[in-house]
Design a protein around this motif. Structure first.
Motif, PDB file in Angstrom:
ATOM      1  N   UNK A   1       0.864  -1.053  -0.011  1.00  0.00           N
ATOM      2  CA  UNK A   1      -0.088   0.048   0.116  1.00  0.00           C
ATOM      3  C   UNK A   1       1.017   1.294  -0.197  1.00  0.00           C
ATOM      4  N   UNK A   2       0.541   2.217  -1.142  1.00  0.00           N
ATOM      5  CA  UNK A   2       1.289   3.204  -1.057  1.00  0.00           C
ATOM      6  C   UNK A   2       0.719   4.303  -1.282  1.00  0.00           C
ATOM      7  N   UNK A   3       0.660   5.552  -0.589  1.00  0.00           N
ATOM      8  CA  UNK A   3      -0.307   6.664  -0.960  1.00  0.00           C
ATOM      9  C   UNK A   3       0.855   7.702  -1.058  1.00  0.00           C
ATOM     10  N   UNK A   4       0.548   8.647  -1.984  1.00  0.00           N
ATOM     11  CA  UNK A   4       1.349   9.576  -2.335  1.00  0.00           C
ATOM     12  C   UNK A   4       0.626  10.969  -2.308  1.00  0.00           C
ATOM     13  N   UNK A   5       0.685  11.876  -1.251  1.00  0.00           N
ATOM     14  CA  UNK A   5      -0.129  12.947  -1.222  1.00  0.00           C
ATOM     15  C   UNK A   5       0.637  14.081  -1.939  1.00  0.00           C
ATOM     16  N   UNK A   6       0.011  14.997  -2.612  1.00  0.00           N
ATOM     17  CA  UNK A   6       0.786  16.124  -3.089  1.00  0.00           C
ATOM     18  C   UNK A   6      -0.247  17.303  -3.145  1.00  0.00           C
TER      19      UNK A   6
END
Length: 162
Positions: free
Chosen positions: A96-101
């Motif tokens: 599980x990878x979440x990338x917030x920008x």
């Protein structure tokens, strides 16, 4: 991941101190993260490992959690564990990878979400007891789900109780 990955890796090494969940498995998630960070340079790293489950058994690490701070102030935090029960359904990999920008969020989710319980000892079950059962998919679908040809869950319980 469940312990099968760890037990296999620790069995094949002469020096358990040279491998860990982060070294063997975490590098894949870290590759994705570094690609998403668009060549930003890390300037600080904090990490901590624990060896409560696999330490006594294999003289190895169970899990590692860490944080990377990049030159522009971006932060990445991660955790990887090999200590889940051997019967856990994610036998090889759950990522599980979440990338917030500022512009939005990218999610990579291969964790087979939902409510799931796993235990080292056998579990009982009300409808059809099975001494070999150790993992339960508890379900997040309100009416329940079909198993063994029957509807199970809140809707069945409510209907049967009336």
């Amino acid at each position: 991941m469940n312990r099968l990955v760890a037990l296999d890796n620790y069995k094949r090494t002469d020096d358990p101190s040279k491998i860990s969940p982060m070294v063997i498995s975490g590098t894949h998630a870290l590759d994705i993260v570094m690609w998403m960070m668009e060549a930003k340079k890390p300037v600080e790293l904090y990490a901590r490992s624990v060896d409560k489950a696999l330490g006594p058994l294999c003289k190895g690490i169970d899990a590692t959690a860490g944080m990377i701070i990049f030159e522009d102030g971006s932060i990445h935090h991660s955790a990887i564990s090999w200590a889940l029960p051997t019967v856990w359904p994610g036998a090889v990999y759950s990522l599980e990878v979440r990338h917030h920008r500022d512009e939005g969020v990218l999610t990579i989710d291969d964790t087979h979400p939902g409510y799931c319980s796993g235990y080292h000892r056998n579990q009982s079950e009300g409808y059809a007891p099975d001494a070999q059962r150790r993992v339960d998919f508890l379900g997040s679908y309100p009416p329940g789900g079909h198993a063994l040809g029957e509807l199970r869950g809140p809707m069945r319980e409510e209907t049967s109780s009336g």
